[in-house]
Write an enzyme that holds these catalytic residues in place. Sequence first.
Site, PDB file in Angstrom:
ATOM      1  N   HIS A  71       0.837  -1.206   0.000  1.00  0.00           N
ATOM      2  CA  HIS A  71       0.000   0.000   0.000  1.00  0.00           C
ATOM      3  C   HIS A  71       0.870   1.253   0.000  1.00  0.00           C
ATOM      4  CE1 HIS A  71      -3.543   2.443   1.462  1.00  0.00           C
ATOM      5  NE2 HIS A  71      -2.551   3.186   1.934  1.00  0.00           N
TER       6      HIS A  71
ATOM      7  N   HIS B 245       1.581   4.220  -2.925  1.00  0.00           N
ATOM      8  CA  HIS B 245       1.360   5.659  -2.732  1.00  0.00           C
ATOM      9  C   HIS B 245       2.361   6.490  -3.535  1.00  0.00           C
ATOM     10  CE1 HIS B 245      -2.013   6.370  -0.241  1.00  0.00           C
ATOM     11  NE2 HIS B 245      -1.559   5.764   0.844  1.00  0.00           N
TER      12      HIS B 245
ATOM     13  N   ASP C  42      -4.649   0.631  -1.890  1.00  0.00           N
ATOM     14  CA  ASP C  42      -5.190  -0.636  -1.390  1.00  0.00           C
ATOM     15  C   ASP C  42      -5.136  -1.720  -2.466  1.00  0.00           C
ATOM     16  OD1 ASP C  42      -5.741   0.243   1.147  1.00  0.00           O
ATOM     17  OD2 ASP C  42      -7.869   0.616   0.802  1.00  0.00           O
TER      18      ASP C  42
ATOM     19  N   ARG D  28     -13.128  -1.144   1.832  1.00  0.00           N
ATOM     20  CA  ARG D  28     -11.735  -1.510   1.616  1.00  0.00           C
ATOM     21  C   ARG D  28     -11.566  -3.020   1.472  1.00  0.00           C
ATOM     22  NH1 ARG D  28      -7.918   2.579   5.103  1.00  0.00           N
ATOM     23  NH2 ARG D  28      -6.452   1.950   3.468  1.00  0.00           N
TER      24      ARG D  28
END
Length: 826
Positions: free
Chosen positions: A661, A665, A727, A794
């Site tokens: 994750h 980013h 995610d 999520r």
Amino acid sequence: MMTNNSPTNTTCKEGFPLRPCNDDLEVGNSKSNEVTNNGYFGRKYQKALLPDVRISSADERPSKSKFRVRNVSPIQVPRHKTSSTCYRILVPETNTEKLVLFVCLTVFFTLLASLVYFFVKIECIFGAKDQKCKSNWFSNNEPNICMKEECVKTAASLLSAMDPTADPCDDFYQYACGTWDKRHLIPEDKSSINTFEVLADRLQVILKGLLEESVNRLDSSATIKAKLFYKSCMNITQIRYIGDLPIRELLKSIGGWPVIETNWRPPDYSIEVLLGRLKKEFNEGIIIEPWVGPDDKNSSVNILQVRKNRQLDQMQLGLPSRDYFLKDSSAEALQAYHKYMSEVAVLLGANKSTAPFELLKIIEFEIEIANITQTETDRHDTTGTYLKLPLKDLQKQVPEFDWQLYLKTILQIKLSDQEPVVSYAMSYFKQLGYLLKKTDRRVIHNYIIWRLVQSTVLPHMIDDFQYKRLNFKKILLGILNERSRWRDCVDWTNKRLGMAVGALFIRDNFSSESKVTAMDMIQSIREAFNELLNENHWMDEQTRIVAKAKADAMKERIGYPEVLTDPDELEKEYTMLNVTENQFMLNVFNVLKFDAYQNLERLRKPVDKDKWSTEPAVVNAFYNPNKNHIVIPAGILQPLFYSQHFPKSLNYGGIGVVIGHEITHGFDDKGRQFDKNGNMIEWWDSKTIYTFREKAQCMVDQYSKYKMQEVNLHVNGRMTQGENIADNGGLKQSFRAYKKWVSKHGEEPLLPGIDMTHDQLFFLNYAQIWCGSMRPEDALTKVRSSVHSPGPTRVWGPLSNSDDFAKAYECPPGSRMNPIDKCIVW
């Protein structure tokens, strides 16, 4: 050799004497009368039971195949000669002969069974449609199951959260978390409960024990200050004895709070000086947030930045988002906010009758501020909001505000007109200048002091102030009770003196093995990301090469900074901080001033890219685009995210996905704007950017269809897109890294009592990270202001986009968790 078939006498002759046959079923009870010279004895059977056969003499059989029958022929006897026919069956008599026959039959039937097994296996592997049939042939009939204590506990924990009656291909969140949500009721002192909060609560208990320990020889001056700060926070008797005196002295020192004074007069200094003092002395950026940090376009240099808030650009309002001031549906929350500030003012001496009317003007003023701010979704493009200009040009664009005086008050130095400044909210500043010019000074001063009291003072107060704050939180967040004082004190100590608390935590609660394991996982997940880059057909080759270089250059910070193990160096971090044992509010003010000093003194200094900015004892993880590094603090390396005793499937499904994750980013809608050195530069091909935005829009549309049932509102897919992209990417990378681990080391033993493969356990553990529930009030706050999707989303979003998940759980195409059309960015 058999004789010719010819009529014979009724007496059977085979070259040896035997009594005449009669109608008895069996002839000869005396074995001596039946034994032939070759070791066989004769038996006779009625014709109705056996066909007519004649067995040749045993003497005629070859010696190498003693039991082989060479000729079998019917015995022809005229029916008028006799009414019965004699038959001879040769049966092995000695033990050796019996054993040989048994072995022969055993070999025959074994070969026959093997042949049947072979054909069935071929049919299963190449002809069967049932996947389980195929997999069973390649696995041991007796599965390898781990029965260690850790395995039993892990399996029990996973099972205790699940709802096995739910269909995993329809609603995997319910399948993974259905029982967890029922067993974990939201505490009255919380607005929500989830896995993160449960782990944070456990961590708090550990920190409480450490902070309550007596000062000992292992303590440095830094850890002693942390213990003193916590002790002063817990000293309710002393806090009650001092009362609100620190607040009153604070207000008096900054010109007073107009609403609580009978004959208030403006101080002889300007609003710019007041705002500058609040930043310098209390680290509180009200209306404007000045901050010293890396220049986004030259990340090796610290530069002066003016924002509306510390997170990106605009200021933090008194309510969680601008929608609370602008939407009619939030009227109740806005009324509670007005009531709260009025009651606090009355506690500090305001007139009960007139204060509410005067403070209505504060509400009106803040509504106007909310109107000139941008929405969260409008501020995603960092490149579009970045504006670097000399101080004199900033003054020209916003002439209503004296920037030179404001910054001089904060920094205590005079800046030249050419001092570079980065603005992230020029449109806001221009409108703010006009708003300040037209608004009465008393209203502005009332608002500024209220915001200082609300954010800096009230959270730390007790008794009547605490009661008024609780009433406000009941309306805003649905919280029914204040939480235990010790929990607040642990939180404040950890946030204000995070490195000192971290030094206490890592002594006995973090192993070097965990750090090594996490490093290995990061490397394997980075490799998986690079593999996926090579398979990424929508990215041009040049951009792919640069993206790989950025991933390879990404640094990792695992556990804690090394300074925590060096007491002398740690002491230097807190040299400028004074903490006393019996003055809690004074300690709070000292820490705030210390924080401001630490930030402002970086101006014009090079950026230390190795320096940590996150406390180690926290359940979270981070990516810093200016430094291009990920931070995995020691506090998150605990179950469900990580355990040395977990199978790799759970560790990759937990902390592995977190690592992926954070890596992703660096390539989401914001992170992609920065290169491998942390500089904001356009390094993507224009066609690739267009394709990326198309793929990101697919995810925006997908997540915008998910609804938060607590408030019957849809998720804001645009505001949450960065986290959603991360995610999805993290899940995919971590699963690939896990499968590579399995290919090298082989499958691990299964967990007991839980009929799941390790592929299935990977996704189960990922989903259970997001188990949780929230009150409607908190759900409304999150849907309006949070960049993270709610827990169920999520789970639904990333798993429904994952072919690996669909394969592991054999979800049919078109099912809810395996839609035909999937959204994939990385």
